[in-house]
Design a protein around this motif. Structure first.
Motif, PDB file in Angstrom:
ATOM      1  N   ASP A 264      -3.113   3.662 -61.582  1.00  0.00           N
ATOM      2  CA  ASP A 264      -1.778   2.946 -61.981  1.00  0.00           C
ATOM      3  C   ASP A 264      -0.926   2.497 -60.935  1.00  0.00           C
ATOM      4  O   ASP A 264      -0.503   1.317 -60.899  1.00  0.00           O
ATOM      5  CB  ASP A 264      -0.826   3.697 -62.970  1.00  0.00           C
ATOM      6  CG  ASP A 264      -1.566   4.030 -64.292  1.00  0.00           C
ATOM      7  OD1 ASP A 264      -2.448   3.321 -64.708  1.00  0.00           O
ATOM      8  OD2 ASP A 264      -1.101   4.947 -64.818  1.00  0.00           O
ATOM      9  N   ALA A 265      -0.813   3.307 -59.969  1.00  0.00           N
ATOM     10  CA  ALA A 265       0.089   2.749 -58.575  1.00  0.00           C
ATOM     11  C   ALA A 265      -0.635   1.513 -57.949  1.00  0.00           C
ATOM     12  O   ALA A 265      -0.019   0.607 -57.661  1.00  0.00           O
ATOM     13  CB  ALA A 265       0.189   3.850 -57.662  1.00  0.00           C
ATOM     14  N   MET A 266      -2.194   1.729 -58.210  1.00  0.00           N
ATOM     15  CA  MET A 266      -2.849   0.502 -57.412  1.00  0.00           C
ATOM     16  C   MET A 266      -2.952  -0.800 -58.159  1.00  0.00           C
ATOM     17  O   MET A 266      -2.831  -1.739 -57.367  1.00  0.00           O
ATOM     18  CB  MET A 266      -4.157   1.144 -57.057  1.00  0.00           C
ATOM     19  CG  MET A 266      -4.319   2.284 -56.261  1.00  0.00           C
ATOM     20  SD  MET A 266      -6.207   2.692 -55.592  1.00  0.00           S
ATOM     21  CE  MET A 266      -6.760   1.374 -55.017  1.00  0.00           C
TER      22      MET A 266
ATOM     23  N   ASP B 241      -9.077  12.114 -64.655  1.00  0.00           N
ATOM     24  CA  ASP B 241      -9.012  10.562 -65.005  1.00  0.00           C
ATOM     25  C   ASP B 241      -9.394   9.570 -64.041  1.00  0.00           C
ATOM     26  O   ASP B 241     -10.099   8.544 -64.524  1.00  0.00           O
ATOM     27  CB  ASP B 241      -7.543  10.315 -65.410  1.00  0.00           C
ATOM     28  CG  ASP B 241      -6.865  11.160 -66.554  1.00  0.00           C
ATOM     29  OD1 ASP B 241      -8.071  11.513 -67.299  1.00  0.00           O
ATOM     30  OD2 ASP B 241      -5.612  11.357 -66.822  1.00  0.00           O
ATOM     31  N   PHE B 242      -9.213   9.826 -62.995  1.00  0.00           N
ATOM     32  CA  PHE B 242      -9.583   8.964 -61.643  1.00  0.00           C
ATOM     33  C   PHE B 242     -11.182   9.094 -61.480  1.00  0.00           C
ATOM     34  O   PHE B 242     -11.706   7.986 -61.534  1.00  0.00           O
ATOM     35  CB  PHE B 242      -8.802   9.342 -60.474  1.00  0.00           C
ATOM     36  CG  PHE B 242      -9.270   8.556 -59.198  1.00  0.00           C
ATOM     37  CD1 PHE B 242      -8.654   7.131 -58.931  1.00  0.00           C
ATOM     38  CD2 PHE B 242     -10.549   9.035 -58.562  1.00  0.00           C
ATOM     39  CE1 PHE B 242      -9.054   6.699 -57.795  1.00  0.00           C
ATOM     40  CE2 PHE B 242     -10.623   8.098 -57.261  1.00  0.00           C
ATOM     41  CZ  PHE B 242     -10.044   7.058 -57.053  1.00  0.00           C
ATOM     42  N   CYS B 243     -11.593  10.208 -61.942  1.00  0.00           N
ATOM     43  CA  CYS B 243     -13.144  10.346 -61.674  1.00  0.00           C
ATOM     44  C   CYS B 243     -13.787   9.384 -62.806  1.00  0.00           C
ATOM     45  O   CYS B 243     -14.910   8.752 -62.709  1.00  0.00           O
ATOM     46  CB  CYS B 243     -13.704  11.759 -61.623  1.00  0.00           C
ATOM     47  SG  CYS B 243     -13.290  12.571 -60.078  1.00  0.00           S
TER      48      CYS B 243
ATOM     49  N   THR C  50       8.203   3.917 -52.719  1.00  0.00           N
ATOM     50  CA  THR C  50       7.258   4.941 -52.543  1.00  0.00           C
ATOM     51  C   THR C  50       7.597   6.114 -53.315  1.00  0.00           C
ATOM     52  O   THR C  50       6.577   6.701 -54.239  1.00  0.00           O
ATOM     53  CB  THR C  50       7.478   5.679 -50.998  1.00  0.00           C
ATOM     54  OG1 THR C  50       6.839   4.433 -50.219  1.00  0.00           O
ATOM     55  CG2 THR C  50       6.333   6.694 -50.734  1.00  0.00           C
ATOM     56  N   ASN C  51       8.778   6.517 -53.680  1.00  0.00           N
ATOM     57  CA  ASN C  51       9.077   7.476 -54.717  1.00  0.00           C
ATOM     58  C   ASN C  51       8.790   7.199 -56.046  1.00  0.00           C
ATOM     59  O   ASN C  51       8.144   8.085 -56.649  1.00  0.00           O
ATOM     60  CB  ASN C  51      10.832   7.749 -54.568  1.00  0.00           C
ATOM     61  CG  ASN C  51      11.098   9.162 -54.780  1.00  0.00           C
ATOM     62  OD1 ASN C  51      10.930   9.738 -56.198  1.00  0.00           O
ATOM     63  ND2 ASN C  51      11.633   9.971 -53.940  1.00  0.00           N
ATOM     64  N   ILE C  52       8.718   6.106 -56.323  1.00  0.00           N
ATOM     65  CA  ILE C  52       8.361   5.478 -57.688  1.00  0.00           C
ATOM     66  C   ILE C  52       6.856   5.612 -57.795  1.00  0.00           C
ATOM     67  O   ILE C  52       6.341   6.309 -58.695  1.00  0.00           O
ATOM     68  CB  ILE C  52       8.816   4.128 -57.910  1.00  0.00           C
ATOM     69  CG1 ILE C  52      10.519   4.088 -58.052  1.00  0.00           C
ATOM     70  CG2 ILE C  52       8.306   3.486 -59.416  1.00  0.00           C
ATOM     71  CD1 ILE C  52      10.985   2.903 -58.092  1.00  0.00           C
ATOM     72  N   LEU C  53       6.248   5.100 -56.818  1.00  0.00           N
ATOM     73  CA  LEU C  53       4.776   5.223 -56.784  1.00  0.00           C
ATOM     74  C   LEU C  53       4.003   6.195 -56.812  1.00  0.00           C
ATOM     75  O   LEU C  53       2.925   6.675 -57.492  1.00  0.00           O
ATOM     76  CB  LEU C  53       4.293   4.317 -55.668  1.00  0.00           C
ATOM     77  CG  LEU C  53       4.469   2.685 -55.651  1.00  0.00           C
ATOM     78  CD1 LEU C  53       3.870   2.173 -54.452  1.00  0.00           C
ATOM     79  CD2 LEU C  53       3.758   2.055 -56.941  1.00  0.00           C
TER      80      LEU C  53
END
Length: 407
Positions: free
Chosen positions: A39-41, A65-67, A29-32
């Motif tokens: 990118d996490a997904m 960036d997500f939008c 979790t700390n890394i994600l």
């Protein structure tokens, strides 16, 4: 040889196949949480064991960036996408950061979708919530926001902030940042502060009616250590310098103070006479867009120095753009008590008589000053900069310990 080979083979069977996957969930979790959410997904394609690792996320940052990514996929309702992501998460949401830009349009969005989004956050125990609305249209926050009682950090920009009558406060709130936020006329901001007993950091931008804030309510913020205010006066209202000193007097633990005078019509009151209280806890002072060629503002800045003997860092950014307020009185000030200033930053130095006088006062009363950094206003010519440099170098004889840097 066979025994050795057998031992080696046995040891290899005991070794984990993938030490990264076998790490504790808290480390994953700390890394994600340190990756952009898209990118996490994407880590779901790394291996079978990673298909649902992204659901361990505890921090969600939906930025431009997500939008942009949603726009390339022709998503009609970004709020539905965000809600689906939240519903898939396994644990609590520690941080939620939402940037409302051109894609998340305030005018076109469905209020019900936004209400459901905030409702989901309240059920996920969100602790850090940021809503950055870049539109001129104020965003109406749903009442579900005031059910997020585990909030520790709240930052809102360009929205309506209207707690319901049943709201009893944020008992765990540590920092509150309100920028261009509208309140109902009947809303008492001072009363709201009393319902946030742990508040340590308060930032308010564009305060249109400072007089309505109850000083006795703010005085109950016994843990307040950092205060940042930007005054926003109109033609009918003004800010009294006395209010500033009364406010400081009610905050005995305040260590850092930032005041922005860009749209402030500062009037006399408290700054033209020595204020009786000494603010011993204040260590950091930042005065932005203040005109030292305005007599009232000069006096206010001087009085702040004289009442904060333990000040360590001072930053001043001048602004003389408001010509109708500018005048240069020659006032002789008494020598103030020795200051503990270690560093001074002076931005947008224009070289006026009052600015030179203020620097002279600083150097004459700061025996342990390590460095003073002076940045000239960009419109000054080379000859003007040279002339002011020679004037400033004369002050070095007053305080030879200080290092003067000119830019």
């Amino acid at each position: 040889m066979e025994l050795i080979h057998g031992t080696t083979q046995k040891a290899s069977k005991l070794a984990p196949e993938d030490f990264i996957t076998d790490m504790p969930d808290i480390i994953i979790t700390n890394i994600l949480d340190r990756l952009p959410i898209q990118d996490a997904m994407r880590t779901s394609i790394l291996a079978r064991n990673w298909r649902s690792k992204w659901t361990l996320l505890s921090q969600l940052v939906f930025d431009r960036d997500f939008c942009d990514l949603l726009e390339t996929r022709d998503e009609d309702n970004p709020f539905n996408v965000i809600s689906r992501i939240i519903l898939r998460l396994k644990g609590a949401i520690v941080k939620f950061d939402l940037t409302i830009d051109d894609l998340l349009d305030v005018e076109d969005m469905n209020n019900e979708d936004f209400n459901n989004l905030i409702l989901l956050l309240s059920r996920k125990g969100v602790k850090d919530l940021t809503s950055d609305n870049e539109h001129d249209i104020e965003l109406e926050f749903p009442t579900h926001l005031f059910s997020c009682l585990e909030l520790k950090h709240l930052k809102l920009r360009h929205c309506c902030f209207n707690p319901p009558p049943t709201f009893h406060g944020f008992p765990n709130l540590l920092s509150l940042d309100l920028c261009v936020v509208a309140f109902e006329k009947k809303f008492e901001l001072g009363e709201f502060f009393t319902r946030c007993p742990l508040l340590e950091n308060l930032a308010m931008d564009d305060i249109s009616d400072w007089e309505k804030i109850k000083l006795d309510g703010i005085a109950k913020l016994e843990n307040l250590k950092i205060l940042s205010l930007r005054f926003c006066d109109d033609y009918e209202t003004s800010t009294s310098s006395g209010i500033i000193f009364q406010l400081l007097d009610s905050l005995p633990k305040l260590q850092e103070l930032q005041l922005d005078f860009e749209e402030c019509r500062l009037t006399k009151g408290g700054a033209n006479k020595r204020f009786p209280t000494v603010f011993l806890s204040l260590k950091f002072l930042k005065l932005s867009r203040i005109s030292l060629d305005n007599g009232v503002m000069f006096s206010c800045a001087y009085e702040l120095l004289s009442t904060c003997p333990n000040l360590l860092y001072l930053e001043i950014t001048t602004d003389n753009s408001n010509a109708e307020l500018v005048f240069t009185p020659r006032v002789e000030y008494d020598i103030i008590l020795p200051l503990r200033l270690r560093r001074v930053v002076f931005q947008c130095f224009n070289g006026s008589e009052n600015e030179l006088r203020f620097i002279e006062i600083l150097l004459a009363n700061s025996p342990v000053l390590d460095k003073i950094q002076i940045c000239f206003r960009s419109v000054l010519t080379s000859d003007e900069k040279l002339m002011f440099t020679l004037e400033l170098l004369k002050f070095h004889r007053i305080s030879p310990v200080a290092e003067i840097k000119l830019f």
